[in-house]
Write a protein that holds these residues in place. Structure first.
Motif, PDB file in Angstrom:
ATOM      1  N   PHE A  84       0.832  -1.202   0.000  1.00  0.00           N
ATOM      2  CA  PHE A  84       0.000   0.000   0.000  1.00  0.00           C
ATOM      3  C   PHE A  84       0.868   1.255   0.000  1.00  0.00           C
ATOM      4  N   VAL A  85       1.888   1.265   0.862  1.00  0.00           N
ATOM      5  CA  VAL A  85       2.789   2.422   0.943  1.00  0.00           C
ATOM      6  C   VAL A  85       3.529   2.616  -0.381  1.00  0.00           C
ATOM      7  N   ALA A  86       4.071   1.515  -0.934  1.00  0.00           N
ATOM      8  CA  ALA A  86       4.812   1.617  -2.197  1.00  0.00           C
ATOM      9  C   ALA A  86       3.917   2.108  -3.329  1.00  0.00           C
ATOM     10  N   GLU A  87       2.683   1.633  -3.359  1.00  0.00           N
ATOM     11  CA  GLU A  87       1.755   2.011  -4.429  1.00  0.00           C
ATOM     12  C   GLU A  87       1.398   3.488  -4.365  1.00  0.00           C
ATOM     13  N   TYR A  88       0.990   3.956  -3.206  1.00  0.00           N
ATOM     14  CA  TYR A  88       0.478   5.319  -3.101  1.00  0.00           C
ATOM     15  C   TYR A  88       1.570   6.376  -2.981  1.00  0.00           C
ATOM     16  N   LEU A  89       2.777   5.962  -2.601  1.00  0.00           N
ATOM     17  CA  LEU A  89       3.887   6.922  -2.570  1.00  0.00           C
ATOM     18  C   LEU A  89       4.707   6.887  -3.850  1.00  0.00           C
ATOM     19  N   GLY A  90       4.298   6.083  -4.814  1.00  0.00           N
ATOM     20  CA  GLY A  90       4.947   6.076  -6.116  1.00  0.00           C
ATOM     21  C   GLY A  90       6.372   5.573  -6.101  1.00  0.00           C
ATOM     22  N   ALA A  91       6.641   4.519  -5.334  1.00  0.00           N
ATOM     23  CA  ALA A  91       8.013   4.013  -5.224  1.00  0.00           C
ATOM     24  C   ALA A  91       8.542   3.501  -6.557  1.00  0.00           C
ATOM     25  N   GLU A  92       7.676   2.881  -7.350  1.00  0.00           N
ATOM     26  CA  GLU A  92       8.129   2.286  -8.610  1.00  0.00           C
ATOM     27  C   GLU A  92       8.557   3.350  -9.619  1.00  0.00           C
ATOM     28  N   ALA A  93       7.927   4.526  -9.554  1.00  0.00           N
ATOM     29  CA  ALA A  93       8.230   5.583 -10.522  1.00  0.00           C
ATOM     30  C   ALA A  93       9.330   6.529 -10.066  1.00  0.00           C
ATOM     31  N   ASP A  94       9.801   6.371  -8.843  1.00  0.00           N
ATOM     32  CA  ASP A  94      10.817   7.281  -8.293  1.00  0.00           C
ATOM     33  C   ASP A  94      12.193   6.632  -8.403  1.00  0.00           C
ATOM     34  N   PRO A  95      13.089   7.151  -9.246  1.00  0.00           N
ATOM     35  CA  PRO A  95      14.424   6.534  -9.373  1.00  0.00           C
ATOM     36  C   PRO A  95      15.281   6.690  -8.132  1.00  0.00           C
ATOM     37  N   LEU A  96      14.867   7.563  -7.204  1.00  0.00           N
ATOM     38  CA  LEU A  96      15.617   7.753  -5.968  1.00  0.00           C
ATOM     39  C   LEU A  96      14.840   7.257  -4.747  1.00  0.00           C
ATOM     40  N   ALA A  97      13.874   6.366  -4.963  1.00  0.00           N
ATOM     41  CA  ALA A  97      13.169   5.774  -3.829  1.00  0.00           C
ATOM     42  C   ALA A  97      14.161   4.998  -2.968  1.00  0.00           C
ATOM     43  N   VAL A  98      14.000   5.131  -1.664  1.00  0.00           N
ATOM     44  CA  VAL A  98      14.984   4.584  -0.724  1.00  0.00           C
ATOM     45  C   VAL A  98      14.279   3.787   0.361  1.00  0.00           C
ATOM     46  N   THR A 137      11.781   1.863   6.597  1.00  0.00           N
ATOM     47  CA  THR A 137      10.906   2.934   6.112  1.00  0.00           C
ATOM     48  C   THR A 137      11.094   3.070   4.610  1.00  0.00           C
ATOM     49  N   LEU A 138      10.004   3.206   3.896  1.00  0.00           N
ATOM     50  CA  LEU A 138      10.054   3.452   2.457  1.00  0.00           C
ATOM     51  C   LEU A 138       9.875   4.949   2.231  1.00  0.00           C
ATOM     52  N   ALA A 139      10.871   5.585   1.617  1.00  0.00           N
ATOM     53  CA  ALA A 139      10.856   7.040   1.405  1.00  0.00           C
ATOM     54  C   ALA A 139      10.959   7.344  -0.078  1.00  0.00           C
ATOM     55  N   THR A 140      10.040   8.173  -0.557  1.00  0.00           N
ATOM     56  CA  THR A 140      10.056   8.627  -1.948  1.00  0.00           C
ATOM     57  C   THR A 140       9.932  10.143  -1.960  1.00  0.00           C
ATOM     58  N   ALA A 145       6.781   6.248   4.950  1.00  0.00           N
ATOM     59  CA  ALA A 145       6.039   5.535   5.995  1.00  0.00           C
ATOM     60  C   ALA A 145       6.767   4.239   6.301  1.00  0.00           C
ATOM     61  N   LEU A 146       6.527   3.705   7.494  1.00  0.00           N
ATOM     62  CA  LEU A 146       7.115   2.425   7.874  1.00  0.00           C
ATOM     63  C   LEU A 146       6.539   1.313   7.007  1.00  0.00           C
ATOM     64  N   ALA A 147       7.425   0.410   6.553  1.00  0.00           N
ATOM     65  CA  ALA A 147       6.995  -0.669   5.668  1.00  0.00           C
ATOM     66  C   ALA A 147       7.427  -2.042   6.153  1.00  0.00           C
ATOM     67  N   GLY A 148       8.107  -2.131   7.298  1.00  0.00           N
ATOM     68  CA  GLY A 148       8.542  -3.426   7.807  1.00  0.00           C
ATOM     69  C   GLY A 148       9.105  -3.298   9.201  1.00  0.00           C
ATOM     70  N   ALA A 149       9.034  -4.388   9.973  1.00  0.00           N
ATOM     71  CA  ALA A 149       9.568  -4.382  11.342  1.00  0.00           C
ATOM     72  C   ALA A 149       9.910  -5.801  11.753  1.00  0.00           C
ATOM     73  N   ARG A 150      10.968  -5.940  12.550  1.00  0.00           N
ATOM     74  CA  ARG A 150      11.367  -7.212  13.128  1.00  0.00           C
ATOM     75  C   ARG A 150      11.862  -6.983  14.561  1.00  0.00           C
ATOM     76  N   PRO A 151      11.243  -7.637  15.566  1.00  0.00           N
ATOM     77  CA  PRO A 151      11.777  -7.540  16.923  1.00  0.00           C
ATOM     78  C   PRO A 151      13.154  -8.188  17.009  1.00  0.00           C
ATOM     79  N   TYR A 152      14.043  -7.551  17.750  1.00  0.00           N
ATOM     80  CA  TYR A 152      15.394  -8.085  17.955  1.00  0.00           C
ATOM     81  C   TYR A 152      15.374  -9.009  19.163  1.00  0.00           C
ATOM     82  N   LEU A 153      15.786 -10.262  18.966  1.00  0.00           N
ATOM     83  CA  LEU A 153      15.826 -11.252  20.042  1.00  0.00           C
ATOM     84  C   LEU A 153      17.278 -11.465  20.457  1.00  0.00           C
TER      85      LEU A 153
END
Length: 449
Positions: A84-98, A137-140, A145-153
């Motif tokens: 959802f974040v990638a779609e609406y923030l235009g990650a695919e069309a941004d050559p500098l998406a990070v 975080t996915l930034a364009t 917005a945050l796009a993933g998380a993993r608790p550290y064990l």
């Protein structure tokens, strides 16, 4: 501004609709919707009891069952949020998406919460009893917005079978370093075909070779922070530390460049670009223009076929700050660190639902940014006079959340909240204009002396 609140509700409903299939039964699906709306609401402390009270439940049992025992796939929900974040923030069309990799902690009391130990947590700025979470975080150019998380064990948790059993740690979850967890997050994005062209992160991630190798194997460029002890091989074949390479930079080799706009103006630094024995790998040095001793080092990689220019690498390095904003907004506004859970699965589920709530507001803010921005132009001279009307700053994620809540309030007229929203944004626009002018004045102080 009312439209922003309505759009947030639409995005929230769309997200909840997209994740409906992951729930085995109707009851937990409806309870998840209540949970997300409570995270978006003005609930002071977003723990199970207060969320249940806001939702109208007689007891917190339904909320606790949703987090601890209900059958649903929290990792699948995280994948939906990322898409959802990638779609609406235009990650695919941004050559500098990070994708920005970083960790953030939650201070905890006692020893029962999964993964808790005495460790350094950046949010507290000290060693504290806490759990740590690795985020992506996915930034364009549109937003972030945050796009993933993993608790550290921690290792002592991973190797203690009794503690694992009490905290419900799945067998598949083993000890992994924070960079290794970052690789897992990137792997999920790659599997979903959401991997952006660039990655960035601080020294914790930059000095990990496995993480850098993953990026290179998947044709992903990166600009990672590295410590001064990081070693590179120069074009001469000489292997040196980053701080030793800095001594080889002549004064004329420094370039002034902005790594992005901040709340107080462009974040302009001096940059040195040091070549290595590889055409695709580079060492960058960032220097504070007002304090030459304040330097930071970055190790950069640009895949074949992708331009490796200084403006591009500086821009990628400058997109690391959005994850800090996501941490602050996620915790202050959506209770990212408010959970009072003990089990591994419950902790991850709370994080996922908080990310979903944040994503709906972040995408709304991105969609409304151009339409809602009427701020006066920034000053260009230190003696400029302030404008009569400073205008309004673009809608922030926090303001979008307030507007969404305004639609469900009773007892107060919407016009009252709209006036306050207008006042806040106008006040921030005025403060920003003066911040810009003060920065211009400070930049001229050495010359005047």
């Amino acid at each position: 501004m009312v439209a922003a609140g309505e759009l947030t509700r639409e995005y929230q409903d769309e997200l909840l609709g997209r994740v409906g299939w992951v729930f085995a039964r109707r009851e937990p699906r409806l309870q998840a919707g209540k949970y997300v709306r409570a995270l978006t609401a003005e609930v002071p402390r977003k723990n199970g009891w207060q969320i249940a009270e806001w939702a109208g439940d007689a007891t917190p049992d339904k909320t606790q069952r949703l987090l601890n025992h209900a059958v649903w796939d929290e990792k699948a929900v995280m994948g939906v949020v990322a898409g959802f974040v990638a779609e609406y923030l235009g990650a695919e069309a941004d050559p500098l998406a990070v994708v920005v990799l970083d960790e953030s902690g939650q201070e905890k009391k006692g020893e029962s919460t999964c993964g808790v130990k005495r460790q350094y947590v950046g949010c507290a700025g000290r060693v504290s009893n806490a759990v740590n979470i690795v985020y992506a975080t996915l930034a364009t150019v549109r937003g972030h917005a945050l796009a993933g998380a993993r608790p550290y064990l921690p290792r002592e948790w991973a190797e203690d079978q009794r503690r694992r059993a009490r905290a419900g740690v799945p067998e598949r979850v083993v000890f992994k370093t924070k960079p290794a967890l970052a690789v897992d997050l990137l792997t999920d994005l790659h599997t979903a075909r959401l991997l952006p062209p660039w990655a960035t992160g601080d020294e914790v991630y930059g000095r990990d070779k496995d993480l850098r190798d993953f990026c290179e194997q998947h044709s992903m460029g990166y600009v990672f922070g590295v410590p001064c002890s990081f070693t590179v091989t120069l074009t001469s074949g000489r292997r040196v530390r980053a701080d030793q390479a800095l001594k080889l930079v002549p004064p004329k080799a420094w370039n002034r460049a902005s790594c992005g706009a901040g709340s107080k103006g462009d974040r302009t630094y001096g940059w040195a670009w040091i070549a290595t024995c590889s055409d695709r790998h580079h060492l960058l040095v960032r220097r504070n223009p007002t304090d030459p001793t304040d330097v930071a080092f970055f190790y950069a990689y640009a895949p074949d076929g992708r331009p490796a220019t200084l403006p591009v690498l500086v821009s990628v390095a400058g997109r690391r700050w959005p994850v800090e904003e996501d941490f602050q907004v996620g915790k202050d506004q959506f209770g990212l660190d408010h959970s009072q859970v003990r089990l591994y699965t419950a902790l991850l589920r709370h994080l996922v639902l908080a990310m979903l709530a944040l994503a709906a507001c972040a995408v709304t803010a991105a969609a409304m940014r151009v339409l809602s921005n009427t701020a006066a132009a920034a000053p260009t001279h230190p003696d400029d006079e302030p404008p009569e009307d400073p205008g309004l700053i673009p809608l922030t994620v926090a303001e979008v959340k307030r507007l969404a809540n305004m639609l469900t309030r009773t007892g107060q007229r919407p016009a009252h909240h709209l006036r306050w929203s207008w006042w806040r944004r106008r006040h921030q626009a005025r403060a920003r204009w003066f911040h810009h002018r003060n920065r211009l004045r400070r930049s001229l102080q050495p010359a005047r002396m």
